[in-house]
Design a protein around this motif. Structure first.
Motif, short mmCIF file in Angstrom:
data_model
loop_
_atom_site.label_atom_id
_atom_site.label_comp_id
_atom_site.label_asym_id
_atom_site.label_seq_id
_atom_site.Cartn_x
_atom_site.Cartn_y
_atom_site.Cartn_z
N GLY A 1 0.79 -1.23 0.00
CA GLY A 1 0.00 0.00 0.00
C GLY A 1 0.82 1.27 0.00
O GLY A 1 0.32 2.34 0.36
N LYS A 2 2.07 1.20 -0.44
CA LYS A 2 2.95 2.36 -0.49
C LYS A 2 3.17 2.77 -1.94
O LYS A 2 3.37 1.93 -2.81
CB LYS A 2 4.29 2.03 0.16
CG LYS A 2 5.30 3.19 0.14
CD LYS A 2 6.66 2.75 0.66
CE LYS A 2 6.61 2.44 2.13
NZ LYS A 2 7.97 2.16 2.68
N VAL A 3 3.14 4.08 -2.20
CA VAL A 3 3.39 4.62 -3.53
C VAL A 3 4.77 5.26 -3.57
O VAL A 3 5.16 6.01 -2.66
CB VAL A 3 2.32 5.65 -3.94
CG1 VAL A 3 2.63 6.24 -5.31
CG2 VAL A 3 0.94 5.00 -3.96
N SER B 1 -1.54 9.93 3.24
CA SER B 1 -1.51 9.05 4.40
C SER B 1 -2.51 7.92 4.19
O SER B 1 -3.54 8.10 3.55
CB SER B 1 -1.86 9.82 5.68
OG SER B 1 -3.15 10.42 5.58
N GLY B 2 -2.19 6.74 4.71
CA GLY B 2 -3.08 5.60 4.61
C GLY B 2 -2.57 4.54 3.67
O GLY B 2 -1.46 4.63 3.12
N TYR B 3 -3.39 3.53 3.45
CA TYR B 3 -3.05 2.39 2.61
C TYR B 3 -3.54 2.67 1.19
O TYR B 3 -4.74 2.73 0.93
CB TYR B 3 -3.71 1.13 3.16
CG TYR B 3 -3.25 -0.16 2.51
CD1 TYR B 3 -2.30 -0.97 3.13
CD2 TYR B 3 -3.78 -0.57 1.29
CE1 TYR B 3 -1.88 -2.16 2.53
CE2 TYR B 3 -3.37 -1.75 0.68
CZ TYR B 3 -2.42 -2.53 1.31
OH TYR B 3 -2.01 -3.70 0.73
N SER C 1 -0.44 13.97 -10.20
CA SER C 1 -0.50 12.61 -9.69
C SER C 1 -1.72 12.43 -8.80
O SER C 1 -2.18 13.38 -8.15
CB SER C 1 0.77 12.29 -8.88
OG SER C 1 1.93 12.48 -9.64
N PHE C 2 -2.22 11.18 -8.76
CA PHE C 2 -3.42 10.85 -7.99
C PHE C 2 -3.19 9.53 -7.26
O PHE C 2 -2.72 8.57 -7.87
CB PHE C 2 -4.64 10.73 -8.91
CG PHE C 2 -4.89 11.94 -9.77
CD1 PHE C 2 -5.70 12.97 -9.33
CD2 PHE C 2 -4.31 12.05 -11.04
CE1 PHE C 2 -5.94 14.08 -10.12
CE2 PHE C 2 -4.52 13.16 -11.83
CZ PHE C 2 -5.35 14.17 -11.38
N ILE C 3 -3.55 9.49 -5.98
CA ILE C 3 -3.43 8.28 -5.18
C ILE C 3 -4.76 8.01 -4.50
O ILE C 3 -5.34 8.91 -3.86
CB ILE C 3 -2.31 8.42 -4.13
CG1 ILE C 3 -0.95 8.58 -4.82
CG2 ILE C 3 -2.29 7.21 -3.19
CD1 ILE C 3 0.19 8.89 -3.85
N SER D 1 -6.52 1.20 5.94
CA SER D 1 -5.57 2.09 6.61
C SER D 1 -5.71 2.02 8.12
O SER D 1 -4.83 2.52 8.84
CB SER D 1 -5.79 3.54 6.14
OG SER D 1 -5.68 3.63 4.73
N ALA D 2 -6.83 1.47 8.60
CA ALA D 2 -7.07 1.46 10.04
C ALA D 2 -6.08 0.56 10.77
O ALA D 2 -5.63 -0.44 10.25
CB ALA D 2 -8.50 0.98 10.30
#
Length: 369
Positions: free
Chosen positions: A292-294, A346-348, A359-361, A368-369
């Protein structure tokens, strides 16, 4: 309605195509809840899908029936998963959740059917061709004519296709068999995976570099000047090496195709990064891993050769499209030639997309919890 997705976006924003709420020419972070997908990202317009399946357009908005404010309803009640076409030229195409491909000219009230049984679509503007990947792994090509398209031309030389990526001037295909990557179109910058003694490939051709790899999982991405291939989690890039868009680091001498290099905030080499999605902008690249990391690499400024003025003026603005809150690897430079983690979200992350200079994520709050 419960929010199931969140969009983070950053980069060039002169038309408000990166953030509706910002009047700034560039955006270092925009967050919007309830956005589940980016289904079209051009240099001046972005179309996003919300969690309730509604479509919204940001940036430059064409004059067309079915567009009210930012609500984008030209497809009537169809659920559109992906869009293609030159919005600035007065028409768009779309793929719905039933596998039907549609297109519509903005001056017309009629939504016209092009194909059925489709899995993916793309438009190669320089060749004026629509590519349709069918659910059975076949590819049909439709040549654009005046206010319409010719009959389907089946690309019969292609092995069965898993996935494809269509850019302005070239096309990549992930295929089954000994040769997992086939290509077609312009190779001016080696974006087909050949050296530039070959300038163009009209017939579908296998890329020898990947011969024999036969991956279980594969995908591709492409943009104006470069291409990216994922084979079983390994990321390969090729094309124009300028401005770090390939993310090779020091592994670039004399090669046409190379493996991406990943480094941390302290410039430490990161190994065993398993990539599941890649997106190519005009001069930058995003890669999503299985954790879950970009990651991002490429240019830290917005420049368009020949006709577009330099848009960013101060150094802190120069790495916004890379999605970083610190200038890792690019202090005193205009680009970063390795992949490093994006830190502006922030988050997954579950998906990533790249426009020309933004850019878009997509983040899933549940994961993410």
């Amino acid at each position: 309605m419960d929010v199931t997705h969140t969009l983070f976006s950053f980069g060039y924003n002169a038309f408000n195509q990166t953030s509706l709420r910002s009047g700034e020419e560039s955006v270092d972070i925009h967050k919007q809840n309830g956005v589940s997908n980016v289904i079209l990202a051009t240099w001046e317009s972005t179309v996003v899908s919300s969690d309730d399946n509604g479509l919204e357009i940001w940036g430059w908005i064409p004059e067309a029936n079915g567009i009210q404010g930012n609500r984008f309803q030209i497809w009537e009640d169809r659920k559109i998963l992906k869009m293609f076409g030159p919005i600035e030229s007065g028409w768009l195409g779309g793929l719905d959740d039933n596998g039907t491909v549609w297109y519509r000219y903005f001056g017309s009230e009629v939504v016209q059917k092009l194909a059925t049984g489709a899995k993916d679509i793309g438009y190669c503007q320089s060749r004026r061709e629509i590519y349709v990947l069918t659910e059975t792994g076949l590819v049909d090509c439709y040549l654009e004519k005046d206010h319409g398209f010719g009959p389907a031309n089946r690309l019969s030389k292609l092995p069965k296709v898993k996935a494809m990526a269509v850019s302005f001037s070239h096309v990549l295909f992930c295929t089954y068999g000994v040769y997992p990557i086939h290509v077609r179109g312009s190779n001016r910058y080696s974006q087909l995976g050949f050296d530039t003694t070959v300038q163009n490939v009209d017939d579908v051709t296998a890329v020898e570099y990947f011969c024999g790899l036969m991956p279980q999982e594969s995908s591709v991405a492409s943009s104006l000047f470069h291409s990216a291939v994922i084979l079983d989690g390994s990321l390969y890039t090729f094309g124009w090496k300028k401005n770090g868009r390939l993310g090779w680091g020091s592994n670039s001498d004399g090669d046409v195709v190379g493996l991406a290099e990943f480094r941390g905030h302290n410039d430490e080499l990161i190994e065993d990064v398993h990539i599941v999605k890649v997106a190519c902008g005009a001069n930058h690249t995003l890669a999503l891993d299985d954790q879950g990391k970009v990651w991002s690499c490429g240019s830290s400024k917005y420049i368009w050769i020949g006709w577009m003025r330099r848009l960013l003026r101060d150094g802190l603005d120069q790495y916004k499209q890379l999605g970083r809150s610190t200038p890792d690897g690019i202090a005193g430079s205009t680009h970063d030639d390795v992949f490093r983690p994006c830190t502006r979200y922030s988050g997954y992350a579950t998906d990533c997309h790249a426009g020309r200079w933004n850019s878009f994520i997509i983040v899933d709050p549940a994961k993410s919890a």
